[in-house]
Enzyme design. Structure first.
Site, short mmCIF file in Angstrom:
data_model
loop_
_atom_site.label_atom_id
_atom_site.label_comp_id
_atom_site.label_asym_id
_atom_site.label_seq_id
_atom_site.Cartn_x
_atom_site.Cartn_y
_atom_site.Cartn_z
CE LYS A 122 -1.52 2.24 3.49
NZ LYS A 122 -2.15 2.73 4.74
CG ASP A 141 -7.35 3.14 2.37
OD1 ASP A 141 -8.27 2.58 1.72
OD2 ASP A 141 -7.38 4.35 2.65
#
Length: 211
Positions: A122, A141
């Site tokens: 991420k 996320d």
């Protein structure tokens, strides 16, 4: 799969129309600041982190400053971000590695970034796409995870699997955009609680709306 891709592209089209100017809300005036801010943002909010880094980057102006900082002092300086002991350790060690192995320059390859402490896919995706315009994947996320599952774009709780599923549905040039759009939609409409399904512009494409 083709029908799923068509639905995914329609979701993308409607979200782009609803949110025509999405961007990262973390301070990203430099790759250095973006990396540190993104590491700090885990289990926190962008508002909290931006308030913190507005002060933090006046004291720590380079990877060398973080690398040389006494650990306990750094912990106190980032305490408001939450999980500050682990974050301080990761930021300090990551800064040391960048200095020792990359001459103080943030690497621009996924395989190198994810070797840094505190940096997963991420964070690496956010840094690569936002700082360098390199699109290698989709940043997943908590908002992307929640909204993509509700929309039936994935049925996984694993971040890597979610990323893979989304990459199969959307064209690569839209990978960064779909992440930003799902985050915005998750914050404004499709919240964890009290989601506003009746006013959602993509409710007719959402399985949750019909259950």
């Amino acid at each position: 799969m083709e029908l799923e891709k068509e639905r995914a592209l329609e979701i993308l089209r409607l979200l782009k129309k609803e949110y025509p100017a999405v961007c990262r809300s973390l301070d990203h005036s430099s790759p250095f600041k973006l990396l540190i801010s993104t590491i700090l943002s885990a289990q926190s909010t962008d508002v909290t982190i931006n308030n913190l880094t507005s002060r933090l980057f006046k004291k720590y102006k380079s990877f060398a400053d973080f690398a040389n900082a006494p650990l306990k002092e750094l912990q106190q300086d980032i305490k408001s971000s939450g999980f500050y002991r682990n974050k301080a350790k990761n930021i300090k060690r990551t800064s040391q590695i960048i200095i020792e192995q990359f001459s103080g320059e943030l690497p621009q390859k996924m395989e190198e970034l994810i070797q840094l402490p505190g940096v997963g896919r991420k964070t690496a995706n956010i840094v690569l796409s936002t700082a360098y315009g390199i699109i290698e994947g989709i940043a997943v996320d908590t908002h992307v995870k929640r909204v993509s599952n509700r929309l039936g774009l994935t049925n996984s709780s694993n971040q890597n699997k979610i990323e893979h599923d989304l990459m199969m549905l959307f064209p690569q040039k839209q990978w960064d955009n779909i992440s930003l759009l799902l985050v915005r939609h998750g914050k404004t409409v499709c919240a964890a609680r009290n989601h506003r399904c009746s006013t959602c512009v993509i409710n007719h494409l959402c399985p949750l709306f019909f259950h």
